[in-house]
Each structure stands twice: as structure tokens, then as C-alpha cells.
Design a protein around this motif. Structure first.
Motif, PDB file in Angstrom:
ATOM      1  N   PRO B  24       0.801  -1.233   0.000  1.00  0.00           N
ATOM      2  CA  PRO B  24       0.000   0.000   0.000  1.00  0.00           C
ATOM      3  C   PRO B  24       0.833   1.281   0.000  1.00  0.00           C
ATOM      4  CG  PRO B  24      -0.672  -1.483   1.799  1.00  0.00           C
ATOM      5  CD  PRO B  24       0.491  -2.126   1.126  1.00  0.00           C
ATOM      6  N   VAL B  25       1.935   1.291   0.736  1.00  0.00           N
ATOM      7  CA  VAL B  25       2.764   2.504   0.764  1.00  0.00           C
ATOM      8  C   VAL B  25       3.442   2.716  -0.591  1.00  0.00           C
ATOM      9  CG1 VAL B  25       4.785   3.621   1.797  1.00  0.00           C
ATOM     10  CG2 VAL B  25       3.148   2.398   3.248  1.00  0.00           C
ATOM     11  N   ARG B  26       3.965   1.651  -1.167  1.00  0.00           N
ATOM     12  CA  ARG B  26       4.635   1.793  -2.467  1.00  0.00           C
ATOM     13  C   ARG B  26       3.634   2.181  -3.549  1.00  0.00           C
ATOM     14  NH1 ARG B  26       7.695  -2.620  -0.289  1.00  0.00           N
ATOM     15  NH2 ARG B  26       6.726  -4.213  -1.586  1.00  0.00           N
ATOM     16  N   LEU B  27       2.410   1.656  -3.460  1.00  0.00           N
ATOM     17  CA  LEU B  27       1.378   2.078  -4.420  1.00  0.00           C
ATOM     18  C   LEU B  27       1.064   3.558  -4.259  1.00  0.00           C
ATOM     19  CD1 LEU B  27      -1.323  -0.752  -4.631  1.00  0.00           C
ATOM     20  CD2 LEU B  27       0.293  -0.020  -6.396  1.00  0.00           C
ATOM     21  N   SER B  51      13.581   5.532   7.339  1.00  0.00           N
ATOM     22  CA  SER B  51      14.306   4.326   6.932  1.00  0.00           C
ATOM     23  C   SER B  51      13.386   3.373   6.166  1.00  0.00           C
ATOM     24  CB  SER B  51      14.882   3.614   8.153  1.00  0.00           C
ATOM     25  OG  SER B  51      13.837   3.216   9.019  1.00  0.00           O
ATOM     26  N   THR B  52      12.115   3.320   6.580  1.00  0.00           N
ATOM     27  CA  THR B  52      11.140   2.476   5.878  1.00  0.00           C
ATOM     28  C   THR B  52      10.909   3.006   4.471  1.00  0.00           C
ATOM     29  OG1 THR B  52      10.052   2.106   7.996  1.00  0.00           O
ATOM     30  CG2 THR B  52       8.824   1.474   6.036  1.00  0.00           C
ATOM     31  N   LEU B  53      10.773   4.328   4.380  1.00  0.00           N
ATOM     32  CA  LEU B  53      10.559   4.969   3.088  1.00  0.00           C
ATOM     33  C   LEU B  53      11.743   4.709   2.161  1.00  0.00           C
ATOM     34  CD1 LEU B  53       8.347   6.689   1.824  1.00  0.00           C
ATOM     35  CD2 LEU B  53       9.567   8.724   2.592  1.00  0.00           C
ATOM     36  N   SER B  54      12.929   4.819   2.702  1.00  0.00           N
ATOM     37  CA  SER B  54      14.141   4.578   1.933  1.00  0.00           C
ATOM     38  C   SER B  54      14.147   3.150   1.382  1.00  0.00           C
ATOM     39  CB  SER B  54      15.348   4.822   2.842  1.00  0.00           C
ATOM     40  OG  SER B  54      16.529   4.495   2.170  1.00  0.00           O
ATOM     41  N   ASN B  55      13.692   2.219   2.196  1.00  0.00           N
ATOM     42  CA  ASN B  55      13.614   0.821   1.772  1.00  0.00           C
ATOM     43  C   ASN B  55      12.582   0.647   0.650  1.00  0.00           C
ATOM     44  OD1 ASN B  55      14.511  -1.919   2.146  1.00  0.00           O
ATOM     45  ND2 ASN B  55      12.497  -2.344   3.053  1.00  0.00           N
ATOM     46  N   TRP B  57      11.664   2.937  -1.535  1.00  0.00           N
ATOM     47  CA  TRP B  57      12.238   3.494  -2.771  1.00  0.00           C
ATOM     48  C   TRP B  57      13.242   2.533  -3.393  1.00  0.00           C
ATOM     49  CZ3 TRP B  57       9.373   6.669  -4.971  1.00  0.00           C
ATOM     50  CH2 TRP B  57       8.832   7.808  -4.372  1.00  0.00           C
ATOM     51  N   ARG B  58      14.049   1.870  -2.541  1.00  0.00           N
ATOM     52  CA  ARG B  58      15.047   0.927  -3.048  1.00  0.00           C
ATOM     53  C   ARG B  58      14.356  -0.224  -3.790  1.00  0.00           C
ATOM     54  NH1 ARG B  58      16.537  -3.693  -1.542  1.00  0.00           N
ATOM     55  NH2 ARG B  58      15.577  -3.568   0.518  1.00  0.00           N
ATOM     56  N   ILE B  59      13.290  -0.762  -3.190  1.00  0.00           N
ATOM     57  CA  ILE B  59      12.566  -1.884  -3.812  1.00  0.00           C
ATOM     58  C   ILE B  59      11.974  -1.455  -5.156  1.00  0.00           C
ATOM     59  CG2 ILE B  59      10.495  -3.341  -3.557  1.00  0.00           C
ATOM     60  CD1 ILE B  59      11.181  -3.408  -0.509  1.00  0.00           C
ATOM     61  N   LEU B  60      11.397  -0.250  -5.184  1.00  0.00           N
ATOM     62  CA  LEU B  60      10.820   0.260  -6.433  1.00  0.00           C
ATOM     63  C   LEU B  60      11.908   0.497  -7.487  1.00  0.00           C
ATOM     64  CD1 LEU B  60       8.185   2.762  -4.968  1.00  0.00           C
ATOM     65  CD2 LEU B  60       7.662   0.705  -6.299  1.00  0.00           C
ATOM     66  N   ARG B  61      13.036   1.074  -7.070  1.00  0.00           N
ATOM     67  CA  ARG B  61      14.136   1.354  -8.006  1.00  0.00           C
ATOM     68  C   ARG B  61      14.732   0.058  -8.548  1.00  0.00           C
ATOM     69  NH1 ARG B  61      19.262   1.146  -6.944  1.00  0.00           N
ATOM     70  NH2 ARG B  61      18.999   1.431  -4.695  1.00  0.00           N
ATOM     71  N   GLU B  62      14.999  -0.905  -7.662  1.00  0.00           N
ATOM     72  CA  GLU B  62      15.638  -2.149  -8.093  1.00  0.00           C
ATOM     73  C   GLU B  62      14.738  -2.972  -9.012  1.00  0.00           C
ATOM     74  OE1 GLU B  62      18.727  -2.751  -4.332  1.00  0.00           O
ATOM     75  OE2 GLU B  62      17.026  -4.121  -4.554  1.00  0.00           O
ATOM     76  N   ALA B  63      13.413  -2.794  -8.876  1.00  0.00           N
ATOM     77  CA  ALA B  63      12.475  -3.509  -9.751  1.00  0.00           C
ATOM     78  C   ALA B  63      12.369  -2.833 -11.115  1.00  0.00           C
ATOM     79  CB  ALA B  63      11.106  -3.588  -9.099  1.00  0.00           C
ATOM     80  N   GLY B  64      12.753  -1.550 -11.185  1.00  0.00           N
ATOM     81  CA  GLY B  64      12.639  -0.803 -12.430  1.00  0.00           C
ATOM     82  C   GLY B  64      11.440   0.119 -12.479  1.00  0.00           C
TER      83      GLY B  64
END
Lengths: 105, 105
Positions: B24-27, B51-55, B57-64
Motif C-alpha cells: 500500500p505505501v509503495r502504491l 528508513s522504511t521509506l528509503s527501503n 524506494w530501493r525496492i521500487l528502483r531495483e524492480a525498475g
């Protein structure tokens, strides 16, 4: 015969559906259901422990992606294609396009 | 200035993209990027620890799903809409339809 709970399409949650689809084993299960129609919950050729597989089916069922029914001692699984297409138009089609075209082409 | 790694569209993995979107947060982050264009990596009004937000963003970036660039001391994030539309046609559109139409309608 136990009847397992299935969410109504109105209660489908986008994040929950995407999470349910966001796993290679669950995508393979969805791919097989789309290709083969109703199947047993123990498909052949998947090197996944039974308990893990059971958990994958539960996640897919609780998200609304699959329907599970009991026939005698067998559990049979189908893809809830119509419900998904109605509630989240285009999502399943995009996923299946990649699972079929993307892998073969 | 550090340049963070971003996957090439050819290397986008369907399960990884769906997993990245399946939260939900990433969406909500994706929804804001689609609506607002490039934003800082610390959007207002989200009650999520840094720190959660940073994580996320990392997941979204690494997925493309997103691209991150550094400008001075600020990190700026954009949605990789063209790359996603090219590599996984229809997927992002279906997600954004639900995020916008589904919530408002």
C-alpha cells in the motif's frame, strides 16, 4: 466438505492482488491455470514442498485470484478471471501476456 | 554525487515488479509520482519512518518502477513509465486506473 472463504470482487484490494501475483511460484501457478483451466492443487513438475504450495494457494485465494472447491478428497482450483477482469480491468491480461508471450517470444 | 543502479528494461522481471507494486505505501508513492511527476524522496503527508521509506524506494528502483537521481543534496524520483509500458504493456495502466479511478469513482 469444507467451503473455503473467497473475497467478493468488490472487496479485492489492489495491493493484496499485486502482492499475491508478485512471486515466481505463484505466477507459475497462475500461468498453468490460465493455460489448463481447473486443476488439482498439487500440479505436476513443481519442486515446491506441499506446505509451501498450500500457503501459495491460500495467498492467491485470499486475494481473490483463484477459487478453490472440494470434490471428494480433491481440491480443485480455477483462476477467477472474470472477477479480476471486472474489478481490476487489464491487470490479469497484462500479466498473462508477459507469462505467455514474454516467455515464448 | 552517487549514481544508484537501475535495471535495464530488458532485465525487468514480472514477479519482481509485481512484488514492488504489491504494497500500500509503495502504491501510494507510485500514485503520487504518476500525478505529480518528479518529486523528492521525502513526500509530504506520509506517516512512514524515513528508513522504511528509503527501503520502499530501493525496492521500487531495483524492480525498475522508479528512477532516482541526485541533485545537490536532494534525491529526485520519477516513474519509469515508458520503460514499464514498453517492457510490460498494460500493467502500469491497469494499476494507475485503479489508483485514480478506483479511489475517486
Amino acid at each position: 466438505m469444507r467451503t473455503l472463504p473467497h473475497p467478493h470482487p468488490e472487496d479485492f484490494d489492489l495491493a493484496t492482488v499485486l502482492h499475491a501475483l508478485g512471486d515466481p511460484v505463484r505466477l507459475e501457478l497462475v500461468h498453468r491455470l490460465a493455460r489448463d483451466g481447473e486443476t488439482t492443487c498439487s500440479p505436476e513438475g513443481l519442486s515446491v514442498p506441499r506446505s509451501t504450495l498450500s500457503n501459495h494457494w491460500r495467498i492467491l485465494r485470499e486475494a481473490g485470484v483463484v477459487a478453490v472447491r472440494t470434490s471428494g478428497k480433491t481440491r480443485l482450483v480455477t483462476l477467477r478471471r472474470d472477477a479480476l477482469d471486472t474489478r481490476l480491468p487489464g491487470l490479469l491480461a497484462a500479466v498473462l501476456d508477459e507469462l505467455t508471450g514474454g516467455r515464448d517470444g
